[in-house]
Design a protein around this motif. Structure first.
Motif, PDB file in Angstrom:
ATOM      1  N   PHE A  32     -14.061 -40.848   0.451  1.00  0.00           N
ATOM      2  CA  PHE A  32     -14.969 -40.366  -0.589  1.00  0.00           C
ATOM      3  C   PHE A  32     -15.256 -38.870  -0.394  1.00  0.00           C
ATOM      4  O   PHE A  32     -15.165 -38.072  -1.310  1.00  0.00           O
ATOM      5  N   VAL A  92     -21.374 -38.977  -2.501  1.00  0.00           N
ATOM      6  CA  VAL A  92     -20.755 -40.024  -3.297  1.00  0.00           C
ATOM      7  C   VAL A  92     -21.607 -41.300  -3.240  1.00  0.00           C
ATOM      8  O   VAL A  92     -22.193 -41.712  -4.238  1.00  0.00           O
ATOM      9  N   SER A  94     -24.448 -43.750  -3.158  1.00  0.00           N
ATOM     10  CA  SER A  94     -25.813 -43.545  -3.656  1.00  0.00           C
ATOM     11  C   SER A  94     -26.848 -43.551  -2.541  1.00  0.00           C
ATOM     12  O   SER A  94     -27.817 -42.783  -2.591  1.00  0.00           O
ATOM     13  N   ASN A 118     -26.150 -44.888  -8.887  1.00  0.00           N
ATOM     14  CA  ASN A 118     -27.417 -45.627  -8.859  1.00  0.00           C
ATOM     15  C   ASN A 118     -28.498 -44.879  -9.650  1.00  0.00           C
ATOM     16  O   ASN A 118     -28.720 -43.680  -9.425  1.00  0.00           O
ATOM     17  N   TYR A 165     -26.344 -48.950  -4.260  1.00  0.00           N
ATOM     18  CA  TYR A 165     -25.357 -49.011  -5.337  1.00  0.00           C
ATOM     19  C   TYR A 165     -24.947 -50.456  -5.631  1.00  0.00           C
ATOM     20  O   TYR A 165     -24.987 -50.920  -6.773  1.00  0.00           O
ATOM     21  N   TYR A 217     -17.679 -51.182  -1.630  1.00  0.00           N
ATOM     22  CA  TYR A 217     -16.791 -50.059  -1.359  1.00  0.00           C
ATOM     23  C   TYR A 217     -15.440 -50.564  -0.853  1.00  0.00           C
ATOM     24  O   TYR A 217     -15.357 -51.611  -0.217  1.00  0.00           O
ATOM     25  N   ASP A 241     -16.651 -48.540  -9.406  1.00  0.00           N
ATOM     26  CA  ASP A 241     -15.992 -47.320  -8.947  1.00  0.00           C
ATOM     27  C   ASP A 241     -15.826 -47.236  -7.430  1.00  0.00           C
ATOM     28  O   ASP A 241     -14.940 -46.543  -6.946  1.00  0.00           O
ATOM     29  N   GLY A 242     -16.655 -47.975  -6.686  1.00  0.00           N
ATOM     30  CA  GLY A 242     -16.574 -47.964  -5.232  1.00  0.00           C
ATOM     31  C   GLY A 242     -15.259 -48.470  -4.675  1.00  0.00           C
ATOM     32  O   GLY A 242     -14.945 -48.298  -3.498  1.00  0.00           O
ATOM     33  N   ASP A 244     -12.457 -47.262  -5.664  1.00  0.00           N
ATOM     34  CA  ASP A 244     -11.433 -46.242  -5.889  1.00  0.00           C
ATOM     35  C   ASP A 244     -11.054 -45.459  -4.632  1.00  0.00           C
ATOM     36  O   ASP A 244     -11.715 -44.501  -4.260  1.00  0.00           O
ATOM     37  N   LEU A 292     -13.028 -39.545  -7.277  1.00  0.00           N
ATOM     38  CA  LEU A 292     -13.935 -38.691  -6.499  1.00  0.00           C
ATOM     39  C   LEU A 292     -13.494 -37.251  -6.541  1.00  0.00           C
ATOM     40  O   LEU A 292     -14.320 -36.344  -6.642  1.00  0.00           O
TER      41      LEU A 292
HETATM   42  N1  PHE Z   1     -20.760 -44.797  -7.554  1.00  0.00           N
HETATM   43  C1  PHE Z   1     -20.737 -45.044  -6.137  1.00  0.00           C
HETATM   44  C2  PHE Z   1     -22.167 -45.005  -5.606  1.00  0.00           C
HETATM   45  O1  PHE Z   1     -23.028 -44.572  -6.298  1.00  0.00           O
HETATM   46  C3  PHE Z   1     -19.857 -44.088  -5.402  1.00  0.00           C
HETATM   47  C4  PHE Z   1     -18.429 -43.949  -5.882  1.00  0.00           C
HETATM   48  C5  PHE Z   1     -18.110 -43.221  -7.010  1.00  0.00           C
HETATM   49  C6  PHE Z   1     -17.403 -44.521  -5.216  1.00  0.00           C
HETATM   50  C7  PHE Z   1     -16.794 -43.095  -7.466  1.00  0.00           C
HETATM   51  C8  PHE Z   1     -16.094 -44.407  -5.630  1.00  0.00           C
HETATM   52  C9  PHE Z   1     -15.779 -43.699  -6.788  1.00  0.00           C
HETATM   53  O2  PHE Z   1     -22.473 -45.392  -4.504  1.00  0.00           O
END
Ligand code: PHE
Length: 365
Positions: A32, A92, A94, A118, A165, A217, A241-242, A244, A292
């Motif tokens: 991240f 990245v 939260s 978040n 998150y 994640y 998204d976690g 990715d 990211l």
């Molecule tokens: N959105 C996730 C969080 O707030 C972090 C994240 C973003 C992870 C994009 C991977 C890709 O914790």
């Protein structure tokens, strides 16, 4: 211990405008921070090549938070008191951004998180911004996809109890999925860093779900996918998204194939601006940028554009300039900040297959 892994920093001086980044460069979420750092670096290089801001070059001081909120808070304080940065980018995860936001807001130093979704992060105060969408939207996206596209009736949820998150995304997904007529048979939980999820997965299997929502994640999700197959769960996994990270494929192997997650950006986007970013990123760092990297790049460019517009480089002036960001053409979507300092934008759904992701659809707010 105690020593920041600062990289790429240039001491603050009158010829330089110093920005700060706090990110996970080591620990459970290391990709991240690294991806984000690369994206930020690329944006700064471009801006400096184009003459910098207000006649000065830009530099960034980076601290590693080791994927820990306490470290994130300390690094933020260091950026503010020691390095005297004009603005902070990160983090990245939260839970880390929440710890940072507390410090940035108290000191009146603007902070832009590229990718923390978040809701409560930007609620820390009027100096805290983000260039991504928030989890109430992201949870809705996967619930809608699960109902409308995958036609799932009954699902199970497996959440990370150590992540702000994950907990919130789990709640939102559950509420939306039920509103759309689906059933959530059970919600099980784990703690970030766990390695054995078989007990929870066995409990999930007993409910015979059509799918499992795992808003965690990549570091844990890859292992969860393998163990899910091991206990005989064959249904698709879904996440946010976690997930990715290139590492997801490595950790999950073929067990993660056929799973879906919501994300901020797809490298398959044919848009010329996006493809140019991908080519430049590849040339500099040698891999396809993940979300990211794209959001790190966007956050830095939003910051730079705001610094250009700001009447001076004081905290209030920079904050006011960021708050006015409108129709900014990012590579992970157009950024317009609402009155709550969040970006309102659409999400993509990606399918995992054989070491890569495939674009499936875009869902708008
Ligand atoms: N959105 C996730 C969080 O707030 C972090 C994240 C973003 C992870 C994009 C991977 C890709 O914790």
């Amino acid at each position: 211990q105690g020593q920041p892994a600062g990289t790429g920093g240039t001491p603050a001086n009158t010829e330089t405008i110093l920005l700060g980044q706090v990110g996970a460069l080591t620990g459970g979420q290391a990709t991240f921070g690294i991806s984000t750092r690369n994206g930020i670096e690329l944006a700064l290089k471009e801006a400096n090549a184009a003459g910098g801001v207000k006649g000065k070059k830009l530099a960034v001081k980076v601290y590693d938070n080791q994927s820990k909120p306490e470290e994130a808070a300390q690094a933020t304080t260091r950026l503010i008191t020691q390095d005297k940065v004009v603005l902070i980018l990160g983090d990245v995860a939260s839970s880390n951004s929440l710890a940072m936001a507390e410090k940035a807001q108290a000191a009146g130093v603007p902070m832009i998180t590229p990718s923390s979704t978040n809701t409560t992060v930007t609620q820390k105060g009027d100096y805290i911004f983000r260039v991504c969408f928030i989890d109430p939207f992201q949870g809705f996206v996967m619930a809608k996809f699960a109902r409308d596209e995958l036609k799932l009736g009954k699902v199970a949820v497996l959440q990370d109890n150590k992540s702000a998150y994950s907990i919130d995304l789990s709640d939102v997904f559950t509420r939306k999925f039920k509103e759309m007529g689906g059933t959530v048979a059970t919600t099980e939980s784990y703690s970030q860093g766990d390695t054995d999820y078989r007990a929870q997965l066995t409990a999930i299997k007993k409910t015979q779900p059509d799918g499992i929502y795992v808003p965690g994640y990549y570091s844990e999700v890859g292992v969860i996918a393998r163990q899910a197959r091991e206990v005989g769960l064959k249904v698709p996994l879904m996440g946010g998204d976690g997930w990715d990270s290139e590492k997801l494929f490595e950790l999950g192997g073929s067990a993660i194939n056929g799973s879906y997650f919501s994300n901020h950006y797809s490298p398959d986007n044919p848009d010329a601006r996006v493809q140019k970013f991908i080519a430049d990123y590849k040339a500099a760092y040698g891999g396809v940028p993940d979300a990211l990297a794209a959001l790190g790049y966007d956050a830095a460019r939003v910051a730079i554009e705001a610094l250009q517009r700001a009447k001076d480089l004081s905290g209030p002036a920079v904050r006011d300039a960021i708050a006015q960001t409108k129709d900014f053409p990012g590579v992970a979507g157009t950024v317009t900040l609402d009155e709550k300092r969040n970006a309102v934008k659409s999400a993509v759904v990606l399918k995992v297959g054989d070491g890569k992701t495939q674009y499936v659809t875009t869902i708008s707010p």
